[in-house]
Design a protein around this motif. Sequence first.
Motif, PDB file in Angstrom:
ATOM      1  N   MET A 200       0.829  -1.202   0.000  1.00  0.00           N
ATOM      2  CA  MET A 200       0.000   0.000   0.000  1.00  0.00           C
ATOM      3  C   MET A 200       0.866   1.256   0.000  1.00  0.00           C
ATOM      4  N   VAL A 201       1.877   1.255   0.848  1.00  0.00           N
ATOM      5  CA  VAL A 201       2.786   2.401   0.917  1.00  0.00           C
ATOM      6  C   VAL A 201       3.529   2.562  -0.404  1.00  0.00           C
ATOM      7  N   GLY A 202       4.000   1.456  -0.969  1.00  0.00           N
ATOM      8  CA  GLY A 202       4.746   1.519  -2.218  1.00  0.00           C
ATOM      9  C   GLY A 202       3.913   2.096  -3.350  1.00  0.00           C
ATOM     10  N   ALA A 203       2.648   1.692  -3.439  1.00  0.00           N
ATOM     11  CA  ALA A 203       1.776   2.196  -4.494  1.00  0.00           C
ATOM     12  C   ALA A 203       1.531   3.694  -4.329  1.00  0.00           C
ATOM     13  N   ALA A 204       1.325   4.126  -3.089  1.00  0.00           N
ATOM     14  CA  ALA A 204       1.097   5.556  -2.840  1.00  0.00           C
ATOM     15  C   ALA A 204       2.341   6.374  -3.157  1.00  0.00           C
ATOM     16  N   MET A 205       3.502   5.871  -2.781  1.00  0.00           N
ATOM     17  CA  MET A 205       4.734   6.613  -3.031  1.00  0.00           C
ATOM     18  C   MET A 205       5.038   6.688  -4.523  1.00  0.00           C
TER      19      MET A 205
END
Length: 249
Positions: free
Chosen positions: A232-237
């Motif tokens: 989730m964090v990777g997609a947002a970043m």
Amino acid sequence: MNGPEILVQVAPELGLFVPQAWRSGAAAPLVTDGVSTLGHAVESLGVPLTEVGELVVDGAAVPTGHVPAAGEHVEVHPVTRPQAVPGAPLRFLLDVHLGTLARRLRLLGVDTAYESTDIGDPALAARSAAERRVLLSRDRGLLRRRELWAGGYVYSDKPDNQLRDVLGRFAPALTPWTRCTACNGPLAEARKEDVADRVEGGTRATYDVFAQCTDCARVYWRGAHHDRLEAMVGAAMEEFGPAPAPDRP
């Protein structure tokens, strides 16, 4: 209302707020009272002013305090994205219905206050003003309260879409893994021996890297759900994080 009639054209992006006559994006007549502001007239159609960008009357931008005259053609535009918010740093306040969104914003390091109980619209609006936080809500009435400092309507009821909407609209700085998802406090690295009495024996035996909230003392480690959160964090970043620095020659 029984005063001057104006023509109002509402942008399609704002169509969910207005009656059927204005949803096509074409201009439709609206009878005003001759003394109220254009902002009041737009709100009378159901559009919170937090969602309104430029107001254009007969081709010229006007403030919300403009008093419309008979025959004027009004264009109601949505806010420009990313939306500039006065003051710094950018901080949010979410109402009781947006708990999942609050936790996800905190996961990304965004300063996000959240009311887990319904404290009432006046108290929420007052906190927004006192702490200079952008109030996010799906409650249109709440977003129309005059004491709000700033606000934004959350257009989806799905957490994934809510997060993308907020990140795309406000473009907050993202610093993942720096905030407590429970209370919003800052996280700090913690030595295993210092948090040993706050975690189960199996966790102590399996993990060596810990962080702890400096406000509520909650302990974090890379547990069973970490891969999902990492994704989730990777997609947002990737979509909303800072652009990578160019390679040096």
